[in-house]
Every structure is written in C-alpha cells, then in structure tokens.
Motif scaffolding. Sequence first.
Motif, PDB file in Angstrom:
ATOM      1  N   HIS A  35      34.807  59.800  77.938  1.00 33.02           N
ATOM      2  CA  HIS A  35      35.858  59.789  76.555  1.00 33.02           C
ATOM      3  C   HIS A  35      36.046  60.953  75.763  1.00 33.02           C
ATOM      4  O   HIS A  35      35.248  61.828  75.989  1.00 33.02           O
ATOM      5  CB  HIS A  35      35.179  58.596  75.622  1.00 33.02           C
ATOM      6  CG  HIS A  35      33.880  58.995  74.913  1.00 33.02           C
ATOM      7  ND1 HIS A  35      32.920  58.834  75.747  1.00 33.02           N
ATOM      8  CD2 HIS A  35      33.590  59.257  73.773  1.00 33.02           C
ATOM      9  CE1 HIS A  35      31.641  59.168  75.152  1.00 33.02           C
ATOM     10  NE2 HIS A  35      32.030  59.420  73.808  1.00 33.02           N
ATOM     11  N   ARG A  36      37.021  60.986  75.142  1.00 37.34           N
ATOM     12  CA  ARG A  36      37.419  62.324  74.285  1.00 37.34           C
ATOM     13  C   ARG A  36      37.700  61.503  72.919  1.00 37.34           C
ATOM     14  O   ARG A  36      38.530  60.702  72.761  1.00 37.34           O
ATOM     15  CB  ARG A  36      38.719  62.962  74.809  1.00 37.34           C
ATOM     16  CG  ARG A  36      38.448  63.706  75.809  1.00 37.34           C
ATOM     17  CD  ARG A  36      39.714  64.160  76.442  1.00 37.34           C
ATOM     18  NE  ARG A  36      40.730  62.965  77.073  1.00 37.34           N
ATOM     19  CZ  ARG A  36      41.891  63.265  77.253  1.00 37.34           C
ATOM     20  NH1 ARG A  36      42.506  64.313  76.934  1.00 37.34           N
ATOM     21  NH2 ARG A  36      42.606  62.207  77.705  1.00 37.34           N
ATOM     22  N   ASN A  37      36.942  62.013  71.946  1.00 34.19           N
ATOM     23  CA  ASN A  37      36.905  61.465  70.675  1.00 34.19           C
ATOM     24  C   ASN A  37      37.148  62.227  69.476  1.00 34.19           C
ATOM     25  O   ASN A  37      36.761  63.494  69.580  1.00 34.19           O
ATOM     26  CB  ASN A  37      35.309  60.992  70.256  1.00 34.19           C
ATOM     27  CG  ASN A  37      35.100  59.969  69.166  1.00 34.19           C
ATOM     28  OD1 ASN A  37      36.100  59.751  68.553  1.00 34.19           O
ATOM     29  ND2 ASN A  37      33.763  59.998  68.735  1.00 34.19           N
ATOM     30  N   TYR A  95      37.389  66.012  70.502  1.00 37.73           N
ATOM     31  CA  TYR A  95      38.114  66.149  71.517  1.00 37.73           C
ATOM     32  C   TYR A  95      37.632  66.752  72.982  1.00 37.73           C
ATOM     33  O   TYR A  95      38.429  67.118  73.870  1.00 37.73           O
ATOM     34  CB  TYR A  95      39.691  66.592  71.329  1.00 37.73           C
ATOM     35  CG  TYR A  95      40.348  65.572  70.683  1.00 37.73           C
ATOM     36  CD1 TYR A  95      40.676  64.303  70.852  1.00 37.73           C
ATOM     37  CD2 TYR A  95      40.756  65.780  69.427  1.00 37.73           C
ATOM     38  CE1 TYR A  95      41.239  63.331  70.361  1.00 37.73           C
ATOM     39  CE2 TYR A  95      41.739  64.903  68.436  1.00 37.73           C
ATOM     40  CZ  TYR A  95      41.758  63.641  69.103  1.00 37.73           C
ATOM     41  OH  TYR A  95      42.278  62.745  68.317  1.00 37.73           O
ATOM     42  N   VAL A  96      36.311  67.068  73.046  1.00 38.63           N
ATOM     43  CA  VAL A  96      35.573  67.461  74.242  1.00 38.63           C
ATOM     44  C   VAL A  96      35.391  66.423  75.187  1.00 38.63           C
ATOM     45  O   VAL A  96      34.493  65.596  74.689  1.00 38.63           O
ATOM     46  CB  VAL A  96      34.540  68.240  73.687  1.00 38.63           C
ATOM     47  CG1 VAL A  96      33.636  68.644  75.151  1.00 38.63           C
ATOM     48  CG2 VAL A  96      34.978  69.692  72.892  1.00 38.63           C
ATOM     49  N   PRO A  97      35.987  66.453  76.308  1.00 39.45           N
ATOM     50  CA  PRO A  97      35.626  65.364  77.088  1.00 39.45           C
ATOM     51  C   PRO A  97      33.946  65.309  77.453  1.00 39.45           C
ATOM     52  O   PRO A  97      33.079  66.413  77.729  1.00 39.45           O
ATOM     53  CB  PRO A  97      36.272  65.554  78.520  1.00 39.45           C
ATOM     54  CG  PRO A  97      37.103  66.857  78.153  1.00 39.45           C
ATOM     55  CD  PRO A  97      36.663  67.216  77.056  1.00 39.45           C
ATOM     56  N   HIS A  98      33.277  63.963  77.504  1.00 37.40           N
ATOM     57  CA  HIS A  98      32.041  63.957  78.088  1.00 37.40           C
ATOM     58  C   HIS A  98      31.623  62.521  78.564  1.00 37.40           C
ATOM     59  O   HIS A  98      32.589  61.554  78.204  1.00 37.40           O
ATOM     60  CB  HIS A  98      31.054  64.299  76.709  1.00 37.40           C
ATOM     61  CG  HIS A  98      31.346  63.504  75.191  1.00 37.40           C
ATOM     62  ND1 HIS A  98      32.414  63.582  74.777  1.00 37.40           N
ATOM     63  CD2 HIS A  98      30.804  62.639  74.683  1.00 37.40           C
ATOM     64  CE1 HIS A  98      32.416  62.728  73.608  1.00 37.40           C
ATOM     65  NE2 HIS A  98      31.290  62.101  73.898  1.00 37.40           N
ATOM     66  N   GLY A  99      30.370  62.141  78.950  1.00 31.70           N
ATOM     67  CA  GLY A  99      30.164  61.005  79.539  1.00 31.70           C
ATOM     68  C   GLY A  99      29.125  60.938  80.356  1.00 31.70           C
ATOM     69  O   GLY A  99      28.438  62.210  80.559  1.00 31.70           O
TER      70      GLY A  99
END
Length: 428
Positions: free
Chosen positions: A328-330, A361-365
């Motif tokens: 996700h990007r939050n 908005y930094v993608p992570h998971g």
Amino acid sequence: MTELTYLAGFGNQHQSEAVPGALPIGRNSPQRAPHGLYAELLSGSAFTAPRADNHRTWLYRRQPSVVCGGYEALPHAGWKSGAAQGEAAPPDPLRWGPTPLAGEGDFIDGLRSYAVNGEPGVGGMTALAFVATRPMGRRALVNADGEMLIVPQQGRLLITTELGRLQVAPGSIALLPRGMAFKVDPLDAPARGYVCENLGASFRLPELGPIGSNGLANARDFEAPVAWHETDAGLYEIVKRHGGQLWRAVQPHSPFNVVAWHGNLAPYRYDTARFMTINTVSFDHPDPSIFTVLTSPSDTPGWANVDFVIFPPRWMVAEDTFRPPWYHRNVMSEFMGLVLGQYDAKPEGFKPGGASLHNSYVPHGPDEEAFDKASHAELKPHKLDATLAFMFETRWPLKPTAWALGEAPLEKTYSACWQGLADQFRPG
C-alpha cells in the motif's frame, strides 16, 4: 522497591493525598491550604474549553514551581523537534537496526530523534529512541512543547512525576502530560525504548464508531499514580523543553513535592496486553486503524496529528484471502518500532529495538519471504504470539534527522527485500 498503587481510568477526575487531610474539599477549603501547602493549578487546555475537552489538575505542594532559578541554554545534539530540524531525504523506505546500548548517560542524555515534522507550539510529532544506563538522580525534565509517550523495549522503568510514581515494563507504555515534571530511572540497566513527542492536541481514546461500545483500549485499564512526595532536601536541576530547545535551571528543592492533588490531567501507564483486538473473519486485511490505542486529532476529522497503533498477539482468522498487510501507499506517514518477537510482514531484518519509516505515499508491504509464505499458507486459524510492534502514524511527512541518516544503524539495502517480487502475470 515498595509495590506502587494506582488509580484506574483514562481522563477520570481523580484525587489522591499522601498525607491525610492534605486535600481540601469544596467549602472546607481554607484561606490557606492544609498543612502549610501551596495550591497550584496545572492546565492542559484553555480555561474555557468545552467540559469534555477541559483538562486540569490542582496540586497541593510544599513549594510552588515559581521557586526556580534563571534558565540557560542546554546543548543536546540528539533531540531535535520540528520539521526545520530535519534533513532533506529522498522518498525511500528507511529501516534501522536496534539502537546500540553503548555509552553512559541518563534518559535525557540518551534521547535521539529519528524523524521530525510540524513545529513546537503548532503541531506535529517527533519519533525518538532512548537508551538509559543510569538514573536521573536529582534531575527532572519538563516538556513545555508536548506530551511524551514512552514505549519501553528493554528494561523496566521507574517514572517519577509530580503526581506520583509509575513502574513501566516492556509491553506497557507511559503517557506524560505536557508541562509536568518527571524523571525516568532504569530499574534494569541499560534500558532502551522509543518516545513519541506529541506537539499537537493531547492524546485521547479514539471513537469506536461501528465497533460499538466495547473494543480497543478501555479507559479503566489506564492507571494513574497515587500522590507521593520526595522528602530528601537539596538542589534539583530542571531541564525544560521549550521552543524546540533545551534549557536548564537549578532550584533549591525537589519538583516532586506534591502532597495531594485532584483533577483529570494525569500521567498514565497502560498494559498493551489488555488491548481488545478486532480482526477480520471474512476477507481482506483490515486497516491498521482498528489497532489504535490513542489518537491526537487534527482540525480535519479522521486525519490525525498522531495515532498510536499497536500490533499485539492476535488470532489471524479469514477466508480465502491474503493475511499480512497488503502492499500500500498511504497518505499518512508511518514510523514503526518492534518491542519483542517478529513482525508478520517482515520475518527477517526488522529486529526488536529497531525502527522503520515509510513516509507519505512511499510504497511498502510484506517482503519477498512474507509474501511467498502467505500466498501458499493453509488458510486456517493462526495465532500470532509473542510479538508486539507499534506505529506512530501522522498526517505530516516525517523528515529524518542527521543522527538517523548518519550515526544510527541505518540499513542501506532495506529496499532490496522487495526486489525479488518478480512479474508473475500469466494471461490466460
């Protein structure tokens, strides 16, 4: 040490006295406070704030806080607050190993800021690490800029406040009001942990909404201290956080001289094992908001200045779906720490005492290993046990500090944990 006793209930109107008769009651309040004490009011809100948001405590103390010398600047290379004290950094995911336990110093000496945003006196937060190898002795800290939420990771702490003492162990947290003097002494040295310096609206329990009347953190499980006062005479160093800087003064008496008090502005400890977890029993992974313990609201409903979220032991029960957090990007920025055990989305690399930062908005998971395991696991009820992670989630981007980018154990290859996620698209 002597077993401490506590008063239950977050935000309750508490009252406590260490000496019988020290606490005046209503019309019985005399022209002069009982036993020659001084009355002093500590306000955590404007005088005319709505009743539900009005926080204040009356203190009956042996000497008032105004009996203090002049302040002078106290240099501190590690404690930074406000976006102006952060560093420009690319929008990459960041992760740090456990904070080293080396060095000699007390709680104040051992504070180091990972990341900052906002501005003291306006709002925002600071994410910090601490290492304490010795007691603070005759030294006290007053943070006039914000609340201090302390999350121990290693070693028990004895936290002395103006209203009494709290013993806090890993797995529990301590919440210390803005403007209240306190000191932190390790009962097991060296002690290590995390701190959220909340520069915005005070922390409170989140609304439960569709969850209903039961769930998450219960007010009754927050414990305030009973009145206690220090009897040893002698000088005390007062260290004050004001305007994003540290200042020091010397006064001729202990600030922990409150013999009685009453009000609803108090320090608290909370055992995270008492958190009532809510989880999905159908599909998809629920948002981390269902793990919110405390929230500092902003002027935009639902978009918090800071949320304090925990990921405690819990059952993972769902139907045909992916169980760890999705990629996700939050819009919110997420600073995470690990108190004990293993985090389900990062089985390797994320260690107790370490931290990570995924900015807005930094993608992570999940890393490659967690994704592969979760994609092929048998979907049956599964207990995540012996684990405790947490998150400081904030509406503003967090700027890492020079310490976080330089001296701290920053993992230079953190993003490599996702590079093995190959294109597996097979049309038809």
